[in-house]
Enzyme design. Structure first.
Site, short mmCIF file in Angstrom:
data_model
loop_
_atom_site.label_atom_id
_atom_site.label_comp_id
_atom_site.label_asym_id
_atom_site.label_seq_id
_atom_site.Cartn_x
_atom_site.Cartn_y
_atom_site.Cartn_z
N ASP A 36 0.91 -1.15 -0.04
CA ASP A 36 0.11 0.16 0.15
C ASP A 36 0.72 1.38 -0.14
O ASP A 36 1.61 1.52 1.10
CB ASP A 36 -0.83 -0.09 1.12
CG ASP A 36 -1.82 1.23 1.40
OD1 ASP A 36 -1.51 2.07 0.47
OD2 ASP A 36 -2.32 1.32 2.46
N LYS A 64 2.69 11.25 -3.58
CA LYS A 64 1.76 10.31 -4.16
C LYS A 64 0.93 11.22 -5.02
O LYS A 64 0.49 11.23 -5.95
CB LYS A 64 0.80 9.62 -3.20
CG LYS A 64 -0.19 8.69 -4.07
CD LYS A 64 -0.84 7.79 -2.98
CE LYS A 64 -1.84 6.89 -3.48
NZ LYS A 64 -2.30 5.81 -2.71
N GLU A 95 -7.23 0.24 -4.70
CA GLU A 95 -7.22 0.24 -3.26
C GLU A 95 -8.55 -0.25 -2.67
O GLU A 95 -8.57 -1.27 -1.92
CB GLU A 95 -6.91 1.69 -2.30
CG GLU A 95 -5.50 1.92 -2.76
CD GLU A 95 -5.11 3.52 -2.75
OE1 GLU A 95 -5.88 4.31 -2.40
OE2 GLU A 95 -3.81 3.80 -2.90
N ASP A 144 -12.90 5.20 2.40
CA ASP A 144 -11.45 5.27 2.74
C ASP A 144 -10.98 6.72 3.19
O ASP A 144 -10.97 7.73 2.64
CB ASP A 144 -10.60 4.81 1.64
CG ASP A 144 -9.11 4.95 1.85
OD1 ASP A 144 -8.52 5.44 2.65
OD2 ASP A 144 -8.23 4.31 1.03
P1 ADP Z 1 -3.05 7.38 3.84
O1 ADP Z 1 -4.03 6.22 3.23
O2 ADP Z 1 -3.18 8.74 3.34
O3 ADP Z 1 -1.50 7.25 3.53
P2 ADP Z 1 -3.56 6.17 6.49
O4 ADP Z 1 -4.60 5.49 6.09
O5 ADP Z 1 -2.33 5.58 6.84
O6 ADP Z 1 -3.41 7.45 5.42
O7 ADP Z 1 -4.34 7.39 7.53
C1 ADP Z 1 -3.35 8.15 8.08
C2 ADP Z 1 -4.45 9.12 8.89
O8 ADP Z 1 -4.90 8.33 9.88
C3 ADP Z 1 -3.35 10.23 9.78
O9 ADP Z 1 -4.09 11.35 9.92
C4 ADP Z 1 -3.64 9.61 11.29
O10 ADP Z 1 -3.40 10.58 12.15
C5 ADP Z 1 -4.72 9.00 11.19
N1 ADP Z 1 -4.95 7.94 12.38
C6 ADP Z 1 -4.20 7.06 12.70
N2 ADP Z 1 -4.41 6.41 13.74
C7 ADP Z 1 -5.41 7.07 14.22
C8 ADP Z 1 -6.32 6.79 15.36
N3 ADP Z 1 -5.94 5.91 16.10
N4 ADP Z 1 -7.22 7.69 15.68
C9 ADP Z 1 -7.54 8.62 14.60
N5 ADP Z 1 -6.82 8.94 13.67
C10 ADP Z 1 -6.05 8.11 13.37
MG MG Z 2 -4.54 4.85 2.29
#
Ligand code: ADP
Ligand code: MG
Length: 640
Positions: free
Chosen positions: A39, A101, A200, A222
């Site tokens: 991912d 990205k 995705e 998502d």
């Molecule tokens: P992307 O797909 O954009 O790479 P992710 O799916 O990894 O991102 O999501 C990242 C986001 O999720 C960040 O903003 C992070 O702060 C949030 N996040 C991660 N864990 C938690 C949590 N326990 N509670 C709330 N938000 C969270």
């Molecule tokens: Mg993602």
């Protein structure tokens, strides 16, 4: 140039194919091949693999599964990727690239229009590609992504203990060709064998095993760090189709952090004139508070930043929900839009899947449940679910699963094969095989000293080549001369994710190779495919009989070839005139029968030749043993 068909006089045949392995049986050994799903996220990237039948993400040596998608370039030292790079983002913003990205596959004009939230210096590169100006030089988004992928590759290879044989990288469903190509290029640059790119939302659905049902419609919600995507997928006979997508490319967890940071600034009496470093620090505090509130009803916040008065306070879940309510609400209008675009109602949905770290926020879950009128699926960690689905897909594509567990995403509509002796079509890749795929089979020469082989690639379900569609023809020349059946020619068929077929023939001793590329689907529409399938069913019985006859004819020819070669070698020495006459008569009878279409007659004639020549065969065998034993003592050959 002859085709490998029987036409009257078999002596016309100068090149021929004959298969030595059982029909349909692949000669590719089935060893377990290391495969991984990646991912490649805007905020975080992950790599996952199926181990002992269970798909899971792989942690680094510190136990962290998520790799922040941040790359820092320095003048002298190595490229830094991940948390360490993220930590330096506030002190060295121009050389620290985050959210790359968003730049993938974009032209320089596009990138400029993305707006002010990209702090990098861009310089135009070749073919409209923007380059990021860093102290390390001008770097393309593809290279930055490749740097992230390299770290994940190393992590996987160290954890799994070997080189990756295949990976699947996920991309947003809305990515266009240029963005997909850029992602593929990044994989290639990182030295990864990319089997395919996977959407995705499809990966998330696969992780939940939603592909195991026969059909149904699912919604994938998502909410990541900086982007929001909602997709409606329809599963139809194992194939996922994207019915509609919508979203917001500037809405995610970062916006939640910003709202909370603003609240802290208000409470702590920090003005808008706070410096860049102070703001970064406040964002970090806000993010920590947000993540804490996912588990707890309230969280303490302590501000002690250089240049700002210290402040301590508490943020409750209720206050937090009020602050972020409008942001969460903002995700619902794209949800409404996709339903409309797909022409469905929430009742038509079989499941709603939560993806992205921000869907951990309780308010997000409850609002989404309220909107869709059902509890969303949250069992699989929402920031790992995409990588997990990609790993399952990679495992299947690498050939590590039994066929009955096949996941059909893209399939070839009609079987692909080769023409073999007797004008028969030998299927190498059966229809409905998922792509990309690779299959190989071994063939051998038909005649002594044969130095060339004609390969005719055909498509279709029928047994006879004349009823199939001819796709391409090529030759393998310079095969070292050997006795019939001794040469080993490995023919491999490869179909890539775009349906492009590559056929390669390789002689196994000298490694002589020849290959051709074809676009199998070219020129065939759905109706033609359907007609070909119907035909094959209608003619199934006929075809079987035809195949049996052709195979018998090929056998007859082979018997005659072998006999002729033997007679030329030692017929004069081992046979008298009378014996030769009897054998010649049986051979003539077989030759005649072989031209006819009576399956039984050919079989009897073959038996006739075998009977007439049985003494001769025995004599040849003795003769050969005598030759082999010449000069040796008899007891050398006795078993102990
Ligand atoms: P992307 O797909 O954009 O790479 P992710 O799916 O990894 O991102 O999501 C990242 C986001 O999720 C960040 O903003 C992070 O702060 C949030 N996040 C991660 N864990 C938690 C949590 N326990 N509670 C709330 N938000 C969270
Ligand atoms: Mg993602």
């Amino acid at each position: 140039m002859e085709r490998s068909e029987i036409r009257g006089n078999h002596k016309e045949i100068t090149m021929a194919l004959l298969q030595i392995s059982e029909p349909g049986q692949s000669t590719v050994p089935h060893e377990h091949r290391l495969a991984a799903g990646i991912d490649l996220g805007t905020t975080n990237s992950l790599i996952a693999s199926v181990r002992s039948g269970v798909a899971g993400t792989l942690p680094d040596t510190g136990g962290n599964h998520l790799l922040p998608s941040v790359v820092r370039y320095t003048t002298a030292g190595p490229v830094v990727v991940g948390q360490t790079a993220l930590d330096a983002a506030s002190t060295d913003p121009l050389n620290t690239i985050a959210s790359v990205k968003r730049l993938m596959g974009r032209g320089i004009e596009d990138v400029k229009s993305l707006g002010a939230h990209l702090p990098y210096e861009f310089v135009p590169g070749a073919s409209d590609m923007p380059l990021l100006h860093t102290c390390h030089g001008d770097i393309s988004p593809v290279e930055v992504s490749a740097d992230i992928l390299r770290v994940l590759k190393t992590r996987a290879e160290q954890t799994l203990g070997g080189e990756l044989a295949g990976v699947v990288i996920t991309v947003p469903a809305y990515f266009d060709d240029a963005q997909r190509q850029a992602t593929r290029d990044a994989g290639k640059l990182a030295g990864l064998p990319v089997l395919r790119l996977l959407n995705e939302p499809t990966a998330a659905a696969v992780a939940y095993g939603l592909d195991h049902g026969s059909e149904g419609i699912v919604a994938i919600y998502d909410l990541g760090g900086g982007t929001f995507d909602i997709s409606i997928l329809r599963l139809n006979r194992g194939v996922f189709e994207v019915m509609a997508t919508a979203g917001d490319t500037a809405l995610g967890g970062d916006d939640i952090d910003r709202v909370v940071a603003q609240w802290i600034m208000q409470q702590a009496g920090i003005g808008d004139d706070a410096g860049h470093g102070q703001l970064r620090h406040l964002m970090q505090l806000a993010r920590a508070a947000k993540e804490a509130l996912t588990e707890l009803p309230a969280t303490p916040i302590d501000v002690s930043i250089d240049g700002v008065d210290d402040w301590s306070g508490t943020l409750t879940r209720a206050q937090f929900d009020e602050l972020i309510g409008p942001l969460v609400q903002k995700t619902l209008s794209p949800c409404r839009r996709v339903l409309r675009d797909a022409g469905i109602r929430t009742e038509d949905l079989q499941a709603v899947v939560m993806v992205g770290g921000s869907t951990r926020v309780p308010l997000v879950r409850s609002r989404v449940a309220g909107f869709f009128g059902r509890e969303p699926l949250v069992d699989i960690d929402p920031d790992r679910v995409v990588a997990v689905g990609a790993a399952i897909q990679a495992d299947i594509l690498a050939g590590n699963r039994p066929d009955d567990d096949m996941l059909l995403l893209d399939v070839i509509p009609l079987s692909l094969g080769l023409e073999t002796m007797g004008g028969l079509a030998e299927k190498i890749i059966p229809r409905n095989t998922t792509i990309p795929t690779a299959r190989a089979q071994e063939f051998t020469t038909f005649k002594d000293g044969q130095t060339a082989m004609s390969l005719h690639v055909v498509q279709g379900e029928r047994e006879l080549v004349s009823d199939c569609r001819s796709l391409a023809q090529f030759e393998l020349r310079n095969i070292p001369p050997m006795v019939a059946g001794a040469a080993r020619i490995r023919v491999s068929f490869q179909v890539d994710a775009d349906g492009l077929l590559n056929v390669t023939a390789e002689e196994q001793v000298k490694g002589i190779k020849s290959s051709i590329e074809v676009k199998p689907s070219y020129g065939l529409n759905d109706r033609e495919i359907e007609t070909m399938l119907k035909d094959s069913m209608a003619h199934a019985q006929d075809d079987m009989e035809q195949r049996r006859l052709r195979e018998q004819q090929v056998d007859a020819e082979r018997v005659l070839e072998a006999l002729e070669a033997a007679l030329a070698e030692d017929g004069d020495r081992l046979l008298d005139a009378e014996e030769r006459k009897v054998i010649a008569a049986a051979a003539a009878a077989l030759q005649l029968a072989g031209k006819g279409s009576d399956y039984q007659a050919i079989r009897q004639a073959i038996e006739g030749v075998e009977k007439a020549s049985s003494d001769y065969v025995a004599r040849r065998m003795n003769d050969n043993i005598r030759k082999a034993m010449a000069g040796h003592r008899v007891d050398e050959f006795e078993s102990p």
